[in-house]
Design an enzyme around this catalytic site. Structure first.
Site, PDB file in Angstrom:
ATOM      1  N   ASP A   1    -117.724  -9.085  21.255  1.00 37.70           N
ATOM      2  CA  ASP A   1    -117.700  -7.709  20.916  1.00 37.70           C
ATOM      3  C   ASP A   1    -116.900  -7.421  19.344  1.00 37.70           C
ATOM      4  O   ASP A   1    -115.744  -7.884  19.317  1.00 37.70           O
ATOM      5  CB  ASP A   1    -117.179  -6.574  21.841  1.00 37.70           C
ATOM      6  CG  ASP A   1    -117.445  -5.171  21.575  1.00 37.70           C
ATOM      7  OD1 ASP A   1    -118.337  -4.845  20.858  1.00 37.70           O
ATOM      8  OD2 ASP A   1    -116.587  -4.166  22.049  1.00 37.70           O
ATOM      9  N   HIS A   2    -117.657  -6.785  18.328  1.00 37.73           N
ATOM     10  CA  HIS A   2    -116.596  -6.797  17.045  1.00 37.73           C
ATOM     11  C   HIS A   2    -116.061  -7.986  16.514  1.00 37.73           C
ATOM     12  O   HIS A   2    -114.873  -7.938  16.316  1.00 37.73           O
ATOM     13  CB  HIS A   2    -115.626  -5.594  17.308  1.00 37.73           C
ATOM     14  CG  HIS A   2    -116.344  -4.308  17.488  1.00 37.73           C
ATOM     15  ND1 HIS A   2    -117.236  -3.587  16.401  1.00 37.73           N
ATOM     16  CD2 HIS A   2    -116.476  -3.533  18.470  1.00 37.73           C
ATOM     17  CE1 HIS A   2    -117.496  -2.590  16.901  1.00 37.73           C
ATOM     18  NE2 HIS A   2    -117.122  -2.381  18.185  1.00 37.73           N
TER      19      HIS A   2
ATOM     20  N   ASP B   1    -119.011  -8.263  12.980  1.00 33.65           N
ATOM     21  CA  ASP B   1    -118.973  -6.925  12.608  1.00 33.65           C
ATOM     22  C   ASP B   1    -118.629  -6.948  10.885  1.00 33.65           C
ATOM     23  O   ASP B   1    -117.318  -6.818  10.752  1.00 33.65           O
ATOM     24  CB  ASP B   1    -118.181  -6.208  13.340  1.00 33.65           C
ATOM     25  CG  ASP B   1    -117.912  -4.590  12.826  1.00 33.65           C
ATOM     26  OD1 ASP B   1    -118.514  -4.226  11.747  1.00 33.65           O
ATOM     27  OD2 ASP B   1    -117.512  -4.019  13.563  1.00 33.65           O
TER      28      ASP B   1
ATOM     29  N   GLU C   1    -124.195  -5.418  12.148  1.00 31.45           N
ATOM     30  CA  GLU C   1    -123.633  -3.781  12.230  1.00 31.45           C
ATOM     31  C   GLU C   1    -123.933  -3.255  10.860  1.00 31.45           C
ATOM     32  O   GLU C   1    -123.509  -3.826   9.785  1.00 31.45           O
ATOM     33  CB  GLU C   1    -122.634  -3.200  12.874  1.00 31.45           C
ATOM     34  CG  GLU C   1    -122.278  -2.001  12.737  1.00 31.45           C
ATOM     35  CD  GLU C   1    -120.925  -1.395  13.548  1.00 31.45           C
ATOM     36  OE1 GLU C   1    -120.581  -2.101  14.587  1.00 31.45           O
ATOM     37  OE2 GLU C   1    -120.490  -0.363  13.138  1.00 31.45           O
TER      38      GLU C   1
ATOM     39  N   GLY D   1    -113.368   5.109  21.462  1.00 32.18           N
ATOM     40  CA  GLY D   1    -112.337   5.814  21.995  1.00 32.18           C
ATOM     41  C   GLY D   1    -112.825   6.787  22.814  1.00 32.18           C
ATOM     42  O   GLY D   1    -114.084   7.232  22.993  1.00 32.18           O
TER      43      GLY D   1
ATOM     44  N   HIS E   1    -122.898   1.658  19.866  1.00 38.72           N
ATOM     45  CA  HIS E   1    -121.636   1.407  20.156  1.00 38.72           C
ATOM     46  C   HIS E   1    -120.941   2.926  20.507  1.00 38.72           C
ATOM     47  O   HIS E   1    -121.555   3.799  20.073  1.00 38.72           O
ATOM     48  CB  HIS E   1    -120.762   0.743  18.861  1.00 38.72           C
ATOM     49  CG  HIS E   1    -120.762  -0.542  18.759  1.00 38.72           C
ATOM     50  ND1 HIS E   1    -119.782  -1.643  18.895  1.00 38.72           N
ATOM     51  CD2 HIS E   1    -121.860  -1.395  18.455  1.00 38.72           C
ATOM     52  CE1 HIS E   1    -120.180  -2.567  18.801  1.00 38.72           C
ATOM     53  NE2 HIS E   1    -121.783  -2.486  18.439  1.00 38.72           N
TER      54      HIS E   1
ATOM     55  N   SER F   1    -119.355   5.845  25.486  1.00 37.07           N
ATOM     56  CA  SER F   1    -118.645   6.469  26.653  1.00 37.07           C
ATOM     57  C   SER F   1    -118.898   7.850  26.797  1.00 37.07           C
ATOM     58  O   SER F   1    -119.095   8.659  25.755  1.00 37.07           O
ATOM     59  CB  SER F   1    -117.375   6.000  26.556  1.00 37.07           C
ATOM     60  OG  SER F   1    -117.180   4.682  27.183  1.00 37.07           O
TER      61      SER F   1
END
Ligand code: G3H
Ligand code: 13P
Ligand code: ZN
Length: 311
Positions: free
Chosen positions: A82-83, A104, A134, A181, A213, A216
């Site tokens: 990830d990233h 990324d 990305e 976040g 991305h 959440s």
């Protein structure tokens, strides 16, 4: 079952109008919670590891935990970086058994992003590994990079074709209003995603897997438990689930979720420790956190992603 790449998963998800959950893993309990849920629901899965996770848990431990999960659960799992910030970390993960990496380059100017992404793609493809690139910048925090909401930039649909053609990436992460976040919107602010940009991008890149991305939803149930058990997470707000359902039905084939797992784990651990000040066996609190992670992932798979039964 051995680790797989995301190629087959994305093709089926695109055609089937659902998305694959890409969940961040940092320790054994998180790997177990996620994979038990996906295993029971027969869902394909992406487990992703950030630079911070590698620093915390060690590359080898994470790979071996995921290998253990593959023995315990008969589902296809892709192991993804990830990233990835540069070529070196991508190479290290490719050489170290990952089946997918993200480079990324979104913080770089367009030409530099193309240059570093292309270099990673050439190396990854020579080893049978797939690459996510990305374009556009999300607000929020990723490792040491903190992008403010004002600096976040939506993806320009005009750039996507050239980027994909010149780099050869297998999937593309875009910025349409999600952010990393637990504090994605301000209180009173109406959550909004730019589905018009997604639609424009899909027109320019037909049949091409898109990645979201910062997806959440920040369950208010877990925020409340954290708040009631000594925590301080006032005003944590996420992406509404109906927007993610809409994204999952579209060209979005991979939806990244980390903060929701952190909240679930923290709520469980806090609840046990706050109510039992004498507790000191880590198993007692970690098992509650792990059960929460499993419940969150099962909910996502069934109610948001639609990937149940698709393994
Ligand atoms: O996009 C960021 C992910 O939530 C990973 O976070 O870099 O703190 O491990 P991390
Ligand atoms: P969240 O912080 O919304 O869970 O996003 C995670 C993510 O995008 C990991 O790459
Ligand atoms: Zn991310």
């Amino acid at each position: 079952m051995a680790l797989v790449t995301t190629t087959e998963m994305f093709k089926k998800a695109y055609d089937g109008g659902y998305a694959i959950g890409a969940f961040n893993v940092n320790n054994m309990e998180i790997v177990q919670g996620i994979t038990e849920a996906a295993g029971e629901l027969n869902s394909p899965l992406i487990l992703q590891v950030s630079a911070g996770a590698r620093k915390y848990a060690n590359h080898t431990y994470l790979v071996k935990l995921v290998e253990a999960a593959l023995i315990e659960n008969d589902i296809p799992i892709a192991l993804h970086l990830d990233h990835g910030a540069d070529f070196d970390i991508c190479k290290s993960c490719i050489d170290g058994g990952f089946t997918s990496v993200m480079i990324d380059g979104s913080h770089h100017p367009f030409e530099e992003n193309i240059e570093v992404t292309k270099r990673v793609v050439e190396y990854a493809h020579s080893k049978g590994v797939v690459v996510e690139g990305e374009l556009g910048q999300l607000a929020g925090v990723e490792d040491d990079v903190n992008v403010s909401a004002e600096d976040a930039k939506y993806t320009h649909p005009d750039e996507v074709e050239e980027f994909v053609d010149r780099t050869g990436v297998d999937s593309l992460a875009i910025a349409i209003g999600t952010s990393h976040g637990a504090f994605k919107f301000k209180p009173g602010q109406k959550p909004m995603l730019r589905f018009d940009i997604l639609e424009e991008i899909t027109k320019r890149l037909p049949n091409f897997p898109i990645v979201l991305h910062g997806a959440s939803s920040v369950s208010q149930e877990y925020v409340k438990i954290i708040q009631e058990n000594g925590g301080n997470l006032a005003d944590a707000i996420g992406i509404p689930e109906d927007m993610l359902r809409q994204a999952a039905r579209s060209a979005v084939c991979k939806i990244n979720i980390d903060s929701d797992l952190r909240l679930a784990m923290t709520a469980g651990v806090r609840e046990v420790l706050w109510n039992n000040p004498a507790a000191f066996d880590p198993r007692e609190y970690l098992k509650v956190g792990r059960a929460n992670v499993k419940a969150v992932v099962a909910h996502k798979i069934k109610e948001v992603l639609g990937s149940d039964g698709k393994a």
